[in-house]
Motif scaffolding. Structure first.
Motif, PDB file in Angstrom:
ATOM      1  N   LEU A 175       5.922  -2.086   4.880  1.00  0.00           N
ATOM      2  CA  LEU A 175       5.305  -1.175   5.956  1.00  0.00           C
ATOM      3  C   LEU A 175       6.174  -0.484   6.724  1.00  0.00           C
ATOM      4  O   LEU A 175       5.738   0.715   7.059  1.00  0.00           O
ATOM      5  CB  LEU A 175       4.768  -2.533   6.941  1.00  0.00           C
ATOM      6  CG  LEU A 175       3.860  -1.868   8.016  1.00  0.00           C
ATOM      7  CD1 LEU A 175       2.802  -1.129   7.419  1.00  0.00           C
ATOM      8  CD2 LEU A 175       3.306  -2.906   8.896  1.00  0.00           C
ATOM      9  N   ARG A 176       7.488  -0.850   6.826  1.00  0.00           N
ATOM     10  CA  ARG A 176       8.284   0.179   7.415  1.00  0.00           C
ATOM     11  C   ARG A 176       8.614   1.298   6.909  1.00  0.00           C
ATOM     12  O   ARG A 176       8.403   2.573   7.192  1.00  0.00           O
ATOM     13  CB  ARG A 176       9.662  -0.506   7.544  1.00  0.00           C
ATOM     14  CG  ARG A 176      11.066   0.360   8.316  1.00  0.00           C
ATOM     15  CD  ARG A 176      12.120  -0.550   8.180  1.00  0.00           C
ATOM     16  NE  ARG A 176      13.305   0.517   8.793  1.00  0.00           N
ATOM     17  CZ  ARG A 176      14.544   0.234   8.789  1.00  0.00           C
ATOM     18  NH1 ARG A 176      14.974  -1.007   8.186  1.00  0.00           N
ATOM     19  NH2 ARG A 176      15.170   0.937   9.289  1.00  0.00           N
ATOM     20  N   GLU A 177       8.630   1.297   5.269  1.00  0.00           N
ATOM     21  CA  GLU A 177       8.739   2.487   4.431  1.00  0.00           C
ATOM     22  C   GLU A 177       7.769   3.447   4.721  1.00  0.00           C
ATOM     23  O   GLU A 177       7.699   4.651   4.758  1.00  0.00           O
ATOM     24  CB  GLU A 177       8.885   2.330   3.203  1.00  0.00           C
ATOM     25  CG  GLU A 177      10.361   1.573   2.810  1.00  0.00           C
ATOM     26  CD  GLU A 177      10.634   0.952   1.183  1.00  0.00           C
ATOM     27  OE1 GLU A 177       9.444   1.110   0.728  1.00  0.00           O
ATOM     28  OE2 GLU A 177      11.531   0.321   1.009  1.00  0.00           O
ATOM     29  N   LEU A 178       6.288   2.832   4.613  1.00  0.00           N
ATOM     30  CA  LEU A 178       5.236   3.766   5.041  1.00  0.00           C
ATOM     31  C   LEU A 178       5.175   4.426   6.081  1.00  0.00           C
ATOM     32  O   LEU A 178       4.809   5.544   6.380  1.00  0.00           O
ATOM     33  CB  LEU A 178       3.818   2.736   4.532  1.00  0.00           C
ATOM     34  CG  LEU A 178       3.527   2.270   3.264  1.00  0.00           C
ATOM     35  CD1 LEU A 178       2.627   1.300   3.305  1.00  0.00           C
ATOM     36  CD2 LEU A 178       3.407   3.452   2.295  1.00  0.00           C
ATOM     37  N   LEU A 179       5.557   3.578   7.399  1.00  0.00           N
ATOM     38  CA  LEU A 179       5.446   4.123   8.587  1.00  0.00           C
ATOM     39  C   LEU A 179       6.527   5.476   8.678  1.00  0.00           C
ATOM     40  O   LEU A 179       6.339   6.384   9.473  1.00  0.00           O
ATOM     41  CB  LEU A 179       5.779   3.260   9.742  1.00  0.00           C
ATOM     42  CG  LEU A 179       4.976   1.984   9.850  1.00  0.00           C
ATOM     43  CD1 LEU A 179       5.257   0.802  10.616  1.00  0.00           C
ATOM     44  CD2 LEU A 179       3.489   2.904  10.394  1.00  0.00           C
ATOM     45  N   GLU A 180       7.527   5.360   7.983  1.00  0.00           N
ATOM     46  CA  GLU A 180       8.423   6.242   7.973  1.00  0.00           C
ATOM     47  C   GLU A 180       8.321   7.385   7.145  1.00  0.00           C
ATOM     48  O   GLU A 180       9.102   8.488   7.072  1.00  0.00           O
ATOM     49  CB  GLU A 180      10.058   5.847   7.712  1.00  0.00           C
ATOM     50  CG  GLU A 180      10.704   4.622   8.763  1.00  0.00           C
ATOM     51  CD  GLU A 180      11.869   4.162   8.389  1.00  0.00           C
ATOM     52  OE1 GLU A 180      12.320   4.117   6.913  1.00  0.00           O
ATOM     53  OE2 GLU A 180      12.743   3.645   9.114  1.00  0.00           O
ATOM     54  N   GLY A 181       7.374   7.477   6.187  1.00  0.00           N
ATOM     55  CA  GLY A 181       6.997   8.550   5.465  1.00  0.00           C
ATOM     56  C   GLY A 181       7.551   8.583   3.956  1.00  0.00           C
ATOM     57  O   GLY A 181       7.803   9.747   3.785  1.00  0.00           O
ATOM     58  N   GLU A 182       8.042   7.246   3.501  1.00  0.00           N
ATOM     59  CA  GLU A 182       8.755   7.609   2.352  1.00  0.00           C
ATOM     60  C   GLU A 182       7.725   8.138   0.974  1.00  0.00           C
ATOM     61  O   GLU A 182       6.723   7.680   1.119  1.00  0.00           O
ATOM     62  CB  GLU A 182       9.200   6.124   1.826  1.00  0.00           C
ATOM     63  CG  GLU A 182      10.404   5.440   2.611  1.00  0.00           C
ATOM     64  CD  GLU A 182      11.540   6.270   2.391  1.00  0.00           C
ATOM     65  OE1 GLU A 182      11.778   6.893   1.269  1.00  0.00           O
ATOM     66  OE2 GLU A 182      12.542   6.168   3.266  1.00  0.00           O
ATOM     67  N   GLU A 183       7.998   9.212   0.468  1.00  0.00           N
ATOM     68  CA  GLU A 183       7.445  10.014  -0.167  1.00  0.00           C
ATOM     69  C   GLU A 183       6.969   9.135  -1.361  1.00  0.00           C
ATOM     70  O   GLU A 183       5.782   9.031  -1.939  1.00  0.00           O
ATOM     71  CB  GLU A 183       8.009  11.258  -0.678  1.00  0.00           C
ATOM     72  CG  GLU A 183       7.155  12.056  -1.648  1.00  0.00           C
ATOM     73  CD  GLU A 183       5.945  12.725  -0.711  1.00  0.00           C
ATOM     74  OE1 GLU A 183       4.785  12.871  -1.304  1.00  0.00           O
ATOM     75  OE2 GLU A 183       6.059  12.807   0.593  1.00  0.00           O
ATOM     76  N   GLU A 184       7.892   8.292  -2.089  1.00  0.00           N
ATOM     77  CA  GLU A 184       7.492   7.488  -3.080  1.00  0.00           C
ATOM     78  C   GLU A 184       6.530   6.617  -2.981  1.00  0.00           C
ATOM     79  O   GLU A 184       5.411   6.300  -3.676  1.00  0.00           O
ATOM     80  CB  GLU A 184       8.853   6.961  -3.689  1.00  0.00           C
ATOM     81  CG  GLU A 184       8.749   6.285  -4.884  1.00  0.00           C
ATOM     82  CD  GLU A 184      10.005   5.468  -5.541  1.00  0.00           C
ATOM     83  OE1 GLU A 184       9.910   4.735  -6.571  1.00  0.00           O
ATOM     84  OE2 GLU A 184      11.318   5.785  -4.913  1.00  0.00           O
ATOM     85  N   ALA A 185       6.675   5.904  -1.720  1.00  0.00           N
ATOM     86  CA  ALA A 185       5.778   4.887  -1.464  1.00  0.00           C
ATOM     87  C   ALA A 185       4.504   5.378  -1.292  1.00  0.00           C
ATOM     88  O   ALA A 185       3.223   4.917  -1.639  1.00  0.00           O
ATOM     89  CB  ALA A 185       6.144   3.956  -0.443  1.00  0.00           C
ATOM     90  N   LEU A 186       4.333   6.391  -0.732  1.00  0.00           N
ATOM     91  CA  LEU A 186       3.020   7.342  -0.340  1.00  0.00           C
ATOM     92  C   LEU A 186       2.163   7.533  -1.766  1.00  0.00           C
ATOM     93  O   LEU A 186       1.096   7.776  -1.764  1.00  0.00           O
ATOM     94  CB  LEU A 186       2.988   8.155   0.775  1.00  0.00           C
ATOM     95  CG  LEU A 186       3.359   7.644   2.038  1.00  0.00           C
ATOM     96  CD1 LEU A 186       3.738   9.038   3.027  1.00  0.00           C
ATOM     97  CD2 LEU A 186       2.502   6.988   2.731  1.00  0.00           C
ATOM     98  N   THR A 187       3.292   8.216  -2.429  1.00  0.00           N
ATOM     99  CA  THR A 187       2.678   8.627  -4.069  1.00  0.00           C
ATOM    100  C   THR A 187       2.009   7.703  -4.504  1.00  0.00           C
ATOM    101  O   THR A 187       0.969   7.770  -5.357  1.00  0.00           O
ATOM    102  CB  THR A 187       3.719   9.287  -4.854  1.00  0.00           C
ATOM    103  OG1 THR A 187       4.223  10.336  -3.927  1.00  0.00           O
ATOM    104  CG2 THR A 187       3.396  10.096  -5.847  1.00  0.00           C
ATOM    105  N   LEU A 188       2.701   6.579  -4.644  1.00  0.00           N
ATOM    106  CA  LEU A 188       2.337   5.367  -5.344  1.00  0.00           C
ATOM    107  C   LEU A 188       0.684   4.939  -4.922  1.00  0.00           C
ATOM    108  O   LEU A 188      -0.190   4.475  -5.693  1.00  0.00           O
ATOM    109  CB  LEU A 188       3.003   4.156  -5.456  1.00  0.00           C
ATOM    110  CG  LEU A 188       4.427   4.257  -6.174  1.00  0.00           C
ATOM    111  CD1 LEU A 188       5.255   3.183  -6.124  1.00  0.00           C
ATOM    112  CD2 LEU A 188       4.080   4.582  -7.678  1.00  0.00           C
ATOM    113  N   MET A 189       0.416   4.997  -3.576  1.00  0.00           N
ATOM    114  CA  MET A 189      -0.577   4.616  -2.955  1.00  0.00           C
ATOM    115  C   MET A 189      -1.695   5.391  -3.210  1.00  0.00           C
ATOM    116  O   MET A 189      -2.929   5.277  -3.485  1.00  0.00           O
ATOM    117  CB  MET A 189      -0.601   4.267  -1.421  1.00  0.00           C
ATOM    118  CG  MET A 189       0.220   3.079  -1.006  1.00  0.00           C
ATOM    119  SD  MET A 189       0.262   3.177   0.783  1.00  0.00           S
ATOM    120  CE  MET A 189      -1.336   2.744   1.135  1.00  0.00           C
TER     121      MET A 189
END
Length: 803
Positions: free
Chosen positions: A523-537
């Motif tokens: 959740l912390r990665e998503l809140l910080e805007g990690e591109e890889e995590a957002l791309t997978l979603m």
């Protein structure tokens, strides 16, 4: 329910944690027509109270005000109201003065005497009446000229004197005390005796034993009426005279009849007599289970009576079986209850943990009324009489309105308040009537480990359980609301609602893609805007074709990096929990360890959450807010019969605007919170007033500052008290001789001549001022005010926590 007596509650995931099950609606047990081997046979007759548990059951517990320890409590007797000697003197002194005045009046002003013997012989007096009676004036001349006028004048003076004596002597209060408050027939007899005495004073000729003259007032009135009647022939007859006597007699008897309630008493005597009700047998003591006998469960009652008398049952067993019997009556299943008792005896419906008591009790408990004794109320002139010397106790009835305790470190909050209350709730949970969640620092003396079913030690690798940060919620919005309250509920930037919306925009899409909520690190990665995590979603949502979740994620991505974005604050707070010491906790320890606080709403569980040790103060506050937010969310979703209590040993940094609003709703949800603070300064100043208004019980320990005391003083308000002021005024003499005496007195005594001016008035004062709370509360004491769920209040009173 499983075969081993445990129940797999929601939130236990792969490896179920044994959850205590509340008494089922239908007590189920294998049908056994005969008793189990080893069970003592039912006695032929109920034995007496032969054990301490039986004596405890049979102890009378009278109704009392909130906060009074009812076990062994004896209400103060209503002392018989006695008439003050001052009132008696006030009645006698005017009467003596009136007799003296009347004697001087008779001797010095008029020679007219009321004694009839001066003019007539005894025979003439008896048959003819007195000088002023109508019978004397029938065909007989007045013995003394002008006597009529003197009699009327004397009667008026006598009437004025009687009225003055009655007013000055408070005769109305005297008669009310001695007559009106007495029961029948004593009241009727006393009023009848007073009526006879009064009639003998008015008509002494009708009472041979009376050797006095008639009352001057009546004598004057009758004389005046007779003089008027002499002028009219129809009135100068015996019929008129007898009618006059009858009217006067009725007028005299009427007030005494009202005073003695003659008419209701006469109707009571003349009413048809009904047969007296047959005296019922004396009620059975509670140790012989009269409720079961009334329901026809005689065999079960005999068995339990033998168990209690033999010392094979404790107080937890007794209350637990009473709860099960009440559940059986609600479910209309008395047969299942009978079979279970006959097969298991006093061990029926034992807590799934197998415990029938805690290993060591440090406080005094009374499970029949759900109280724990915390001290003794100190006698004080402003304290109501029922509290004088009585024990001070707490229970779910007052904890249901929540309690706020403020006191500095070392004042005894944990030892004298938190620990007894937690132990009481833990013991009551063994009876199926309570669930408790306690949050404290590691190593705090908050009961022993055996008093809890689940212990979550955050940051301790040896902990067997972990805490689910989402409380096993299936709703992304609810999970986001809980997490937002824990992370940024104490911040002013963004607001809790904005943070909940930002979290829901990430939790919903993540759950859609992965079938679960993210860990705190993800959740912390998503809140910080990690591109890889957002791309997978994005890819996962596109594969599923869910346009709603895609719009949620795109809205969150557009807000990232904007000046008003609350995601940065959420990520910073999550960084406090995403530390190596918390690895394996808060949803990262595997499904076998995760524990959901939602189980407390369904089962009478005993849960303890231990916070990390020193060095993680801010993380401890986040975890405490998380537990408080989850508790508020889970207790509102089910209709349960047991009480749910949350105990926060240190609520510093926990109180938020949203939590205050939720605390107000706990009273209607059969739940309550115990909050302790070192100082009210640990709560934002804007929340001081709402917090004190939200909780129904307030407790100020010894050593609070005047600033904290002022908040309590404002909450408790004021009361009207009577004050007496004595002022000394110097007397200044005007006459020369008086000045000489004053100077001589001053020379002899060394003091000037003064006079006292006493002023008694009603003033409005604070019940407890801030200065009194800060300096007048002794060590080991506290000032406690209580309000129960029914709305009954106990004023702020001093309680000795050492007794």
């Amino acid at each position: 329910m499983n075969d081993d007596g445990t129940q797999d509650a929601r939130g236990t995931h792969a490896n179920p944690v044994p959850r205590p099950a509340s008494p089922p609606d239908v007590p189920a047990a294998p049908p056994r027509p005969s008793r189990a081997p080893g069970t003592p046979p039912p006695p032929q007759r109920p034995p007496g109270s032969a054990s301490a548990v039986a004596a405890w059951l049979d102890e009378e517990r009278p109704p009392a005000r909130p906060g009074i320890w009812r076990f062994g409590y004896r209400p103060p007797r209503q002392t018989a109201e006695r008439i003050a000697p001052v009132t008696i003197a006030g009645m006698v002194i005017p009467l003596v003065l009136a007799a003296l005045v009347w004697s001087l009046w008779q001797r010095g002003i008029t020679t007219y005497q009321l004694a009839p013997l001066r003019y007539f012989t005894p025979q003439e007096w008896w048959w003819g009446g007195t000088v002023a009676s109508p019978k004397v004036f029938e065909g007989r001349a007045v013995a003394s000229p002008g006597a009529e006028a003197r009699v009327v004048y004397t009667g008026i003076c006598f009437a004025a004197l009687v009225v003055a004596v009655a007013v000055l002597g408070s005769w109305r209060a005297i008669i009310s005390y001695y007559v009106v408050r007495r029961p029948q027939p004593q009241r009727a007899l006393i009023s009848a005796a007073l009526a006879v005495v009064t009639l003998s004073l008015i008509f002494p000729e009708a009472f041979p034993f009376a050797g006095w003259s008639p009352v001057p007032v009546i004598d004057a009135l009758l004389s005046l009426i007779v003089l008027i009647a002499d002028s009219y022939e129809p009135m100068a007859s015996s019929a008129f005279t007898n009618t006059l006597y009858t009217v006067v007699t009725l007028l005299v008897l009427w007030p005494f009849a009202r005073l003695g309630a003659w008419w209701p008493y006469a109707k009571q005597l003349l009413a048809p007599h009904r047969p007296a009700p047959v005296a019922l047998d004396a009620p059975r003591p509670r140790s012989q289970w009269p409720a079961l006998r009334d329901a026809g469960q005689h065999e079960a009652a005999d068995l339990l009576t033998a168990e209690v008398a033999g010392g094979r049952m404790n107080d937890v067993d007794c209350v637990r079986i009473e709860h099960a019997f009440a559940a059986a009556l609600r479910a209309a299943a008395p047969g299942a209850f009978h079979d279970t008792v006959m097969s298991q005896g006093g061990a029926a419906w034992t807590h799934p943990s197998g415990a029938r008591d805690v290993q060591r009790r440090t406080a005094r408990h009374d499970l029949l009324v759900g109280q724990v004794r915390i001290g003794r109320w100190v006698e004080h002139e402003h304290a109501p009489r029922p509290y004088h010397g009585a024990g001070a106790a707490l229970g779910p009835d007052v904890l249901g309105t929540s309690l706020l305790a403020v006191g500095p470190s070392g004042s005894g909050k944990t030892r004298t308040l938190v620990s007894p209350v937690t132990e009481a709730l833990a013991v009551q949970a063994l009876t199926g009537g309570c669930a408790v969640v306690a949050v404290s620092a590691a190593g705090s003396p908050l009961c022993t480990d055996d008093a809890f079913d689940v212990i979550v030690r955050i940051g301790d690798a040896s902990s067997a359980h972990d805490l689910d940060p989402y409380a096993e919620s299936d709703d992304p919005d609810e999970a986001a609301e809980i997490l937002a309250e824990a992370l940024v509920g104490d911040l002013d930037t963004g607001g809790t609602q904005g943070a909940a919306t930002a979290l829901a925009q990430l939790l919903g899409p993540f759950r859609t893609v992965n079938g679960r909520f993210p860990t705190l690190s993800e959740l912390r990665e998503l809140l910080e805007g990690e591109e890889e995590a957002l791309t997978l979603m994005r890819e996962g949502i596109a594969t599923r074709g869910d346009d709603v979740m895609r719009r949620e994620l795109d809205a969150r991505v557009r807000q990232m990096g904007t000046p008003g974005d609350v995601g940065r604050a959420l990520a910073d707070r999550l960084a406090l929990l995403d530390r190596p010491v918390f690895a394996g906790f808060l949803g990262r320890g595997g499904p076998g360890r995760s524990f959901s606080l939602r189980a407390v709403a369904h089962h009478p569980m005993r849960v303890r959450v231990e916070l990390p040790k020193h060095g993680h103060e801010e993380a401890c506050r986040l975890i405490t807010r998380l537990v408080l937010a989850q508790f508020h969310a889970v207790v509102r979703e089910s209709r349960r019969t047991h009480f749910a209590g949350l105990v926060l040993d240190d609520a510093t940094g926990t109180i938020t605007a949203e939590s205050v609003r939720r605390i107000q709703r706990l009273r209607s949800q059969n739940a309550g919170v115990l909050l302790t603070l070192r100082t009210i300064g640990d709560v934002p100043e804007a929340l001081h007033g709402p917090l004190y208004s939200a909780v129904g019980c307030h407790m100020a320990f010894s050593g609070v500052t005047t600033w904290d005391g002022s908040r309590f003083a404002q909450t408790w308000g004021t009361e009207w008290v009577e004050t007496t002021e004595v002022a000394q005024h110097t007397v200044f003499a005007d006459q020369p001789m008086t000045r000489i005496f004053h100077a001589l007195r001053k020379r002899l005594t060394g003091q000037v001549v003064t006079t006292e001016a006493v002023t008694v008035k009603q003033v409005e004062r604070e019940r407890w001022s801030a200065s009194e709370l800060a300096h007048a509360v002794p060590a080991g004491h506290a000032v406690l005010s209580l309000t129960n769920v029914k709305g009954e209040h106990a004023p702020p009173l001093l309680v000795d926590l050492r007794e």
